[in-house]
Design a protein around this motif. Sequence first.
Motif, short mmCIF file in Angstrom:
data_model
loop_
_atom_site.label_atom_id
_atom_site.label_comp_id
_atom_site.label_asym_id
_atom_site.label_seq_id
_atom_site.Cartn_x
_atom_site.Cartn_y
_atom_site.Cartn_z
N SER A 49 0.88 -1.19 0.06
CA SER A 49 0.00 -0.08 0.17
C SER A 49 0.88 1.31 0.09
O SER A 49 0.52 2.31 -0.62
CB SER A 49 -0.95 -0.11 1.22
N ASP A 50 1.96 1.11 0.83
CA ASP A 50 3.12 2.19 0.77
C ASP A 50 3.29 2.63 -0.44
O ASP A 50 3.48 3.89 -1.13
CB ASP A 50 3.83 2.18 1.75
N ARG A 51 3.78 1.59 -1.49
CA ARG A 51 4.31 1.95 -2.89
C ARG A 51 3.05 2.46 -3.60
O ARG A 51 3.25 3.37 -4.20
CB ARG A 51 4.87 0.86 -3.42
N LEU A 52 1.83 1.98 -3.49
CA LEU A 52 1.05 2.26 -4.57
C LEU A 52 0.37 3.79 -4.06
O LEU A 52 0.18 4.66 -4.75
CB LEU A 52 -0.26 1.52 -4.28
N THR A 53 0.42 3.96 -2.75
CA THR A 53 0.02 5.42 -2.11
C THR A 53 0.84 6.38 -2.51
O THR A 53 0.59 7.55 -3.18
CB THR A 53 -0.05 5.31 -0.63
N ARG A 54 2.32 6.05 -2.61
CA ARG A 54 3.25 6.96 -2.98
C ARG A 54 3.21 7.45 -4.56
O ARG A 54 3.58 8.36 -5.11
CB ARG A 54 4.59 6.60 -2.78
N ILE A 55 2.77 6.20 -5.46
CA ILE A 55 2.60 6.50 -6.99
C ILE A 55 1.55 7.48 -7.13
O ILE A 55 1.67 8.27 -8.10
CB ILE A 55 2.39 5.09 -7.48
N TYR A 56 0.44 7.32 -6.12
CA TYR A 56 -0.87 8.16 -6.58
C TYR A 56 -0.42 9.63 -6.09
O TYR A 56 -0.78 10.67 -6.58
CB TYR A 56 -2.11 7.81 -5.94
N LEU A 57 0.35 9.78 -4.88
CA LEU A 57 0.54 11.17 -4.38
C LEU A 57 1.63 11.79 -5.50
O LEU A 57 1.30 12.94 -5.63
CB LEU A 57 1.30 10.94 -3.11
N ASP A 58 2.60 10.96 -5.93
CA ASP A 58 3.22 11.56 -7.02
C ASP A 58 2.72 12.15 -8.21
O ASP A 58 2.80 12.99 -8.74
CB ASP A 58 4.57 10.71 -7.42
N ARG A 59 1.56 11.28 -8.54
CA ARG A 59 0.79 11.79 -9.75
C ARG A 59 -0.16 12.83 -9.52
O ARG A 59 -0.22 13.32 -10.34
CB ARG A 59 -0.13 10.51 -10.36
N LEU A 60 -0.64 12.91 -8.37
CA LEU A 60 -1.59 14.09 -8.12
C LEU A 60 -0.74 15.05 -8.02
O LEU A 60 -1.29 16.41 -8.46
CB LEU A 60 -2.10 13.73 -6.76
N GLY A 61 0.52 15.20 -7.36
CA GLY A 61 1.40 16.25 -7.67
C GLY A 61 1.81 16.78 -8.86
O GLY A 61 1.82 17.84 -9.41
N ARG A 62 2.13 15.59 -9.81
CA ARG A 62 2.38 15.96 -10.96
C ARG A 62 1.37 16.49 -12.15
O ARG A 62 1.70 17.51 -12.89
CB ARG A 62 2.89 14.59 -11.72
N TYR A 63 0.22 15.94 -11.94
CA TYR A 63 -1.10 16.23 -13.03
C TYR A 63 -1.81 17.44 -12.50
O TYR A 63 -2.97 17.74 -13.15
CB TYR A 63 -1.51 15.15 -13.48
N ASN A 64 -1.94 17.81 -11.13
CA ASN A 64 -2.89 18.42 -10.59
C ASN A 64 -3.05 19.91 -11.43
O ASN A 64 -4.11 20.35 -11.63
CB ASN A 64 -2.80 18.61 -9.30
N SER A 65 -1.85 20.42 -11.74
CA SER A 65 -1.88 21.85 -12.16
C SER A 65 -2.60 21.67 -13.75
O SER A 65 -3.12 22.84 -14.07
CB SER A 65 -0.30 22.13 -12.38
N LYS A 66 -2.70 20.59 -14.21
CA LYS A 66 -3.44 20.31 -15.64
C LYS A 66 -5.03 20.46 -15.41
O LYS A 66 -5.62 20.92 -16.34
CB LYS A 66 -2.79 19.12 -16.36
N LEU A 67 -5.07 19.76 -14.29
CA LEU A 67 -6.70 19.14 -14.09
C LEU A 67 -7.70 20.13 -13.18
O LEU A 67 -8.71 20.40 -13.24
CB LEU A 67 -6.73 17.84 -13.76
#
Length: 604
Positions: free
Chosen positions: A168-186
Motif C-alpha cells: 500500500s505504501d508504494r501504491l500510495t506514493r505512486i498516486y501522491l506523486d501523480r496527484l502532484g504532477r498532474y493537478n496543475s493540468k486538471l
Amino acid sequence: MENSRRKFLTNTSLGVLAAMTGCHKDTAKTDNALPATSATAPPGAPSAFATSPAAGPEVSAATFAEAEKLVRVELTEAERAEAAGSWRVAMAPLYERRTGPRKVALEETLAPASRWDPRLPGQKEIDLQQRFMRSALAAVPLPAKDEDIAFAPVTQLSQWIEKRQLTSDRLTRIYLDRLGRYNSKLRCVITLTRDLALAQAKQADAEIAAGKYRGPLHGIPWGAKDLLDTAGIATTYGAEPFRNRIPSANAVVVQRLHDAGAVLVAKLSMGALALNDVWFGGQTMNPWLLEEGSSGSSAGPGAATAAGLVGFAIGSETGGSIVSPSMRCGVAGLRPTYGRVARTGAMTLCWSLDKLGPMTRGVEDTMLVLNAISGPDTGDVDSIPSKLDYDAKTPVEGLRVGYFPAWMREATDVDRAALEAVKKIGMVPVEVSIPDWPYDALNMILFSEAAAAFEELTLSGGVDELKMQVPDAWPNIFRQARFLSAVDFVQADRFRRKVAVEMARVLSQVDLLLVPSLRDEMLTITNFTGHPSLTLRAGFVEVSEARSDWAPDPHHPLPKFNPPRRVPHGVTLIGRLFDEGTLGRAGLAMERSFAVDSQRPPGF
C-alpha cells in the motif's frame, strides 16, 4: 462578461422588487386596511385566520398584480384588493420564524419532517438476498511501470496487495506523486492528504503482513469529493465561504472506507455547492480534452479517476453529478438507490435527492466500493436498510433490457451499438415508453430544497463570494427560488409520486433499462424517483466543439476543433430499486463486450 451579467441580474432584480414593493401613491389607503382583532374574545371562541398582529411592509393590489407574473395566476381586481387588505395579518406573519421577532435557527443537520421513500406503498419488492461474489480474475503479473500500476482497476490492485506483490505504501506514493504532477493540468485537488495517506498505508501494510486482511479495499488509495467531512481536514464544498471549514468528525462514508482499510489521498474538487465544475480554485478539466471542463459536480472524482490519480473516488449526485462527469471523463459511475448509502456528514444540497456513490475505472470496482459504503445511519433519517445481491458468476442471458426507440434513433452510434451488444451477450431488448409529461417541472423541488439548504448563505450575501455569478449559477437560482409558489411545490411533490408510479410500471416489464446517459427526461425522472444507475464507457465519439455544463455565453464561445477530437462516450443502465447487483452483472458483461475500458487519456 461576468460584470455585464452581474449588471443585468442586478438591474432585473431591482426592477422586479421595485414593481412588487412600490408604494403606488395612486392606490387608495383603504386597499391596506387591516381587519380589527379583539383582545377580549369570549371564552371558548376559536382563533380565526387573518387575525394575527400585522407584520411586514404594506402591500397593495398593484403588488399582487405584479406578483401574479411570477407565479402565473390571475386574480380579479376585487380578489387582489381582498388579498392585499388582509395579507399583513394573514400571510406575512407566517414568515416570523425567519424574519422575527421570534426567530428560530435551523441546525445544519436538521432534516425536513417530510421524507421521500422510493418504495411505493403496496409495491411488491423484488426478492433479494445479501450476497457478494466478485468475479474470478486470472493472475496478472505486477507491471514494471508505475503508470501501468496506477491505471489498474481496484479489482486488480486489490489482488496484488492481497498477495503482497504490491505494498500500500508504494501504491500510495505512486498516486501522491501523480496527484502532484498532474493537478496543475486538471485542477482536481482541493486538499492533498499526504500525511494521513502515508500513515494509513503504513498501517495497512502492517495489518496485511500480520494476516489481518480486511478485504478488497484494504490499502487502496482513494479520493473524496470535498463535500464529505473529514475530521481535522478542511471540507470546503468547493465554495469560497467554506474554504476554512474544518469538521471535527468523519462522514459515515469516510469512516466506513477507513474501516475497510482504504487510504485517503485527496479531497477532490467539486463545482461550488455541488453545481457543475467550477470551484474557488478554477475549473476542473477533462483529462481526455484539456480544453473543456470535466463536467460536475463530481468534477474532481471524474477527472482524477480517469487520469489514474486515485484508485477510486466517491462522488455525489442530486441531478446528474455522477452520471455527467462519468460520461465525459470515461469512467464508471454508480449512483445508488436513494437511501441505500447514509449521507451523514455530507453536505446537504437537497434532502430528498442527494445520493453518494463510487466512481471508478471499471464496473466491478463500483460494486466493491458500494459493498463497503452501503447501509443506514441514524444521522440520515432517509437512509434505508437494504441488501446488496451481487454474484458476478450469475449469467445475464435472458435479462430483459428496456429501451426507448425514439431516444436511440436520436442518440449516437455508440448508444445504438450498445443496444446491439445487449443482444450479442444474450440479454433481451424490450421496447418501453413513458408519457410525454413536463418532467422538468420536478425541479421545483430541487430548487426549493437547495435554496432552503443555503438560505442563510443567500440572505447574508455569502453567495456573492462564489466565482460563478451568472443566471444559471446557484446565487441567482437561490434568490429566484424565494418566489416559487408553496402551493406549486406541493403539487410538484404529488407529481413526483405520479412519476414514481409510472416508473414502477415500466420496470415491472423489464429487469433494467438502457438509456443515453444525458437524456434529460430519464436523468430527471430517476433522480427524483430514486432508482439506481450505472454509467460506463461504451466507446468513443468525435467532437468539434468543447462541451460545457453552463448555459451558452455568446461573449465567450467554446473552443472549436478541426479536425474533431476523440473522446470517450458512456451509456447508462437504470435498475430497479435496490437492485444494483443486476446493474453490476449486466454492466460487467457489457464492459467486456465493449472492450474499451483499458484505453487511457493521452499525456497521463
